[in-house]
Design a protein around this motif. Structure first.
Motif, PDB file in Angstrom:
ATOM      1  N   GLU A  12       3.005   9.932  13.285  1.00  0.00           N
ATOM      2  CA  GLU A  12       2.996   9.442  12.593  1.00  0.00           C
ATOM      3  C   GLU A  12       2.631   8.203  12.844  1.00  0.00           C
ATOM      4  OE1 GLU A  12       7.345   9.367  14.117  1.00  0.00           O
ATOM      5  OE2 GLU A  12       7.043  11.366  12.671  1.00  0.00           O
ATOM      6  N   LEU A  13       2.432   7.015  13.451  1.00  0.00           N
ATOM      7  CA  LEU A  13       1.740   5.843  13.492  1.00  0.00           C
ATOM      8  C   LEU A  13       0.809   5.659  13.033  1.00  0.00           C
ATOM      9  CD1 LEU A  13       3.008   4.521  17.036  1.00  0.00           C
ATOM     10  CD2 LEU A  13       4.339   4.641  14.836  1.00  0.00           C
ATOM     11  N   GLN A  14      -0.210   6.738  13.476  1.00  0.00           N
ATOM     12  CA  GLN A  14      -1.666   6.022  12.344  1.00  0.00           C
ATOM     13  C   GLN A  14      -1.483   6.808  10.786  1.00  0.00           C
ATOM     14  OE1 GLN A  14      -3.789   9.890  14.351  1.00  0.00           O
ATOM     15  NE2 GLN A  14      -4.693   7.991  15.721  1.00  0.00           N
ATOM     16  N   SER A  15      -0.452   6.990  10.541  1.00  0.00           N
ATOM     17  CA  SER A  15      -0.737   7.400   8.637  1.00  0.00           C
ATOM     18  C   SER A  15       0.320   5.954   8.579  1.00  0.00           C
ATOM     19  CB  SER A  15       0.624   8.401   8.631  1.00  0.00           C
ATOM     20  OG  SER A  15       1.961   8.277   9.108  1.00  0.00           O
ATOM     21  N   HIS A  16       1.145   5.274   9.026  1.00  0.00           N
ATOM     22  CA  HIS A  16       2.173   4.155   8.847  1.00  0.00           C
ATOM     23  C   HIS A  16       0.673   2.665   9.040  1.00  0.00           C
ATOM     24  CE1 HIS A  16       5.218   1.972   8.193  1.00  0.00           C
ATOM     25  NE2 HIS A  16       5.303   0.551   9.631  1.00  0.00           N
ATOM     26  N   LEU A  17       0.074   2.590  10.047  1.00  0.00           N
ATOM     27  CA  LEU A  17      -0.649   1.984   9.974  1.00  0.00           C
ATOM     28  C   LEU A  17      -1.802   2.148   8.950  1.00  0.00           C
ATOM     29  CD1 LEU A  17      -2.502  -0.118  11.808  1.00  0.00           C
ATOM     30  CD2 LEU A  17      -3.589   1.541  12.858  1.00  0.00           C
ATOM     31  N   LYS A  18      -1.930   2.984   8.477  1.00  0.00           N
ATOM     32  CA  LYS A  18      -2.918   3.397   7.239  1.00  0.00           C
ATOM     33  C   LYS A  18      -2.737   2.750   5.864  1.00  0.00           C
ATOM     34  CE  LYS A  18      -5.786   6.728   4.826  1.00  0.00           C
ATOM     35  NZ  LYS A  18      -6.541   8.193   4.939  1.00  0.00           N
ATOM     36  N   THR A  19      -1.237   3.510   5.749  1.00  0.00           N
ATOM     37  CA  THR A  19      -0.539   2.742   4.681  1.00  0.00           C
ATOM     38  C   THR A  19      -0.210   0.975   5.243  1.00  0.00           C
ATOM     39  OG1 THR A  19       0.753   5.216   4.820  1.00  0.00           O
ATOM     40  CG2 THR A  19       1.193   3.206   3.446  1.00  0.00           C
ATOM     41  N   LEU A  20      -0.444   0.947   6.539  1.00  0.00           N
ATOM     42  CA  LEU A  20      -0.115  -0.865   5.724  1.00  0.00           C
ATOM     43  C   LEU A  20      -2.199  -1.149   5.222  1.00  0.00           C
ATOM     44  CD1 LEU A  20       1.458  -1.149   8.821  1.00  0.00           C
ATOM     45  CD2 LEU A  20       2.836  -1.657   6.593  1.00  0.00           C
ATOM     46  N   GLU A  21      -2.753  -0.365   5.830  1.00  0.00           N
ATOM     47  CA  GLU A  21      -3.880  -1.471   5.766  1.00  0.00           C
ATOM     48  C   GLU A  21      -3.985  -0.926   4.693  1.00  0.00           C
ATOM     49  OE1 GLU A  21      -6.648   1.378   8.031  1.00  0.00           O
ATOM     50  OE2 GLU A  21      -6.011  -0.258   9.936  1.00  0.00           O
ATOM     51  N   GLU A  22      -4.147   0.031   3.813  1.00  0.00           N
ATOM     52  CA  GLU A  22      -3.877  -0.017   2.280  1.00  0.00           C
ATOM     53  C   GLU A  22      -3.484  -1.351   1.418  1.00  0.00           C
ATOM     54  OE1 GLU A  22      -2.485   4.301   1.447  1.00  0.00           O
ATOM     55  OE2 GLU A  22      -5.191   4.859   2.299  1.00  0.00           O
ATOM     56  N   ARG A  23      -2.029  -1.150   1.895  1.00  0.00           N
ATOM     57  CA  ARG A  23      -1.144  -2.873   1.564  1.00  0.00           C
ATOM     58  C   ARG A  23      -1.711  -3.725   1.300  1.00  0.00           C
ATOM     59  NH1 ARG A  23       5.156  -2.292   3.192  1.00  0.00           N
ATOM     60  NH2 ARG A  23       4.883  -4.075   1.190  1.00  0.00           N
ATOM     61  N   VAL A  24      -2.149  -4.389   2.750  1.00  0.00           N
ATOM     62  CA  VAL A  24      -2.807  -5.039   2.554  1.00  0.00           C
ATOM     63  C   VAL A  24      -4.440  -5.546   2.137  1.00  0.00           C
ATOM     64  CG1 VAL A  24      -4.263  -6.543   4.313  1.00  0.00           C
ATOM     65  CG2 VAL A  24      -2.190  -6.027   5.055  1.00  0.00           C
ATOM     66  N   ILE A  25      -5.105  -4.997   2.117  1.00  0.00           N
ATOM     67  CA  ILE A  25      -6.418  -4.107   0.935  1.00  0.00           C
ATOM     68  C   ILE A  25      -5.997  -4.819  -0.186  1.00  0.00           C
ATOM     69  CG2 ILE A  25      -8.042  -3.615   0.420  1.00  0.00           C
ATOM     70  CD1 ILE A  25      -8.650  -2.112   3.143  1.00  0.00           C
ATOM     71  N   SER A  26      -4.990  -4.099  -1.381  1.00  0.00           N
ATOM     72  CA  SER A  26      -4.786  -3.586  -2.339  1.00  0.00           C
ATOM     73  C   SER A  26      -4.428  -5.975  -2.649  1.00  0.00           C
ATOM     74  CB  SER A  26      -3.299  -3.239  -2.828  1.00  0.00           C
ATOM     75  OG  SER A  26      -3.055  -3.064  -2.484  1.00  0.00           O
ATOM     76  N   MET A  27      -3.090  -6.341  -1.792  1.00  0.00           N
ATOM     77  CA  MET A  27      -3.236  -7.210  -1.863  1.00  0.00           C
ATOM     78  C   MET A  27      -3.928  -8.351  -1.865  1.00  0.00           C
ATOM     79  SD  MET A  27       0.613  -7.453   0.261  1.00  0.00           S
ATOM     80  CE  MET A  27       1.009  -9.208   0.110  1.00  0.00           C
ATOM     81  N   GLU A  28      -5.410  -8.186  -1.177  1.00  0.00           N
ATOM     82  CA  GLU A  28      -6.099  -9.334  -1.444  1.00  0.00           C
ATOM     83  C   GLU A  28      -6.960  -8.670  -2.023  1.00  0.00           C
ATOM     84  OE1 GLU A  28      -8.826  -8.241   2.929  1.00  0.00           O
ATOM     85  OE2 GLU A  28      -6.707  -9.608   3.574  1.00  0.00           O
ATOM     86  N   ARG A  29      -6.739  -7.455  -3.058  1.00  0.00           N
ATOM     87  CA  ARG A  29      -8.226  -7.682  -4.477  1.00  0.00           C
ATOM     88  C   ARG A  29      -6.769  -8.887  -5.373  1.00  0.00           C
ATOM     89  NH1 ARG A  29      -9.423  -1.088  -4.096  1.00  0.00           N
ATOM     90  NH2 ARG A  29     -10.747  -1.614  -2.395  1.00  0.00           N
ATOM     91  N   ARG A  30      -5.657  -8.363  -5.229  1.00  0.00           N
ATOM     92  CA  ARG A  30      -4.915  -9.264  -5.696  1.00  0.00           C
ATOM     93  C   ARG A  30      -5.056  -9.915  -6.182  1.00  0.00           C
ATOM     94  NH1 ARG A  30       0.211  -6.237  -5.937  1.00  0.00           N
ATOM     95  NH2 ARG A  30       0.708  -7.719  -4.290  1.00  0.00           N
TER      96      ARG A  30
END
Length: 87
Positions: A12-30
């Motif tokens: 669960e924590l690994q999937s949550h971490l992956k979700t957070l990493e994807e959000r950070v990457i999308s925010m940095e791109r934006r």
């Protein structure tokens, strides 16, 4: 049973971490594509451009404040002049 719970929690924590990493990457791109800063002379790299922008804002603010005061003073003086001319 305890080891299975730990494995489940870890997944669960690994999937949550992956979700957070994807959000950070999308925010940095934006942010890299579209900065939030407005296009204004106040943020210019040139000192003179910034100085004249500040001067222009100062003059406009002074006029916004001074013109109503001048109008009120003019009306008061006009009323005083009219009242003295009737005496």
């Amino acid at each position: 049973m305890e080891e299975q719970d730990l494995q489940h929690r870890l997944s669960e924590l690994q999937s949550h971490l992956k979700t957070l990493e994807e959000r950070v990457i999308s925010m940095e791109r934006r942010q890299s594509m579209q900065p939030d800063l407005p296009q204004t002379a106040l943020l210019s790299g040139s000192f003179l451009t910034r100085a004249f922008a500040v001067l222009g804002h100062y003059i406009v603010a002074s006029l916004i404040i001074a013109i109503p005061i001048y109008i009120i003073i003019f009306v008061v003086i006009l009323m005083i002049g009219i009242s003295f001319s009737q005496m």
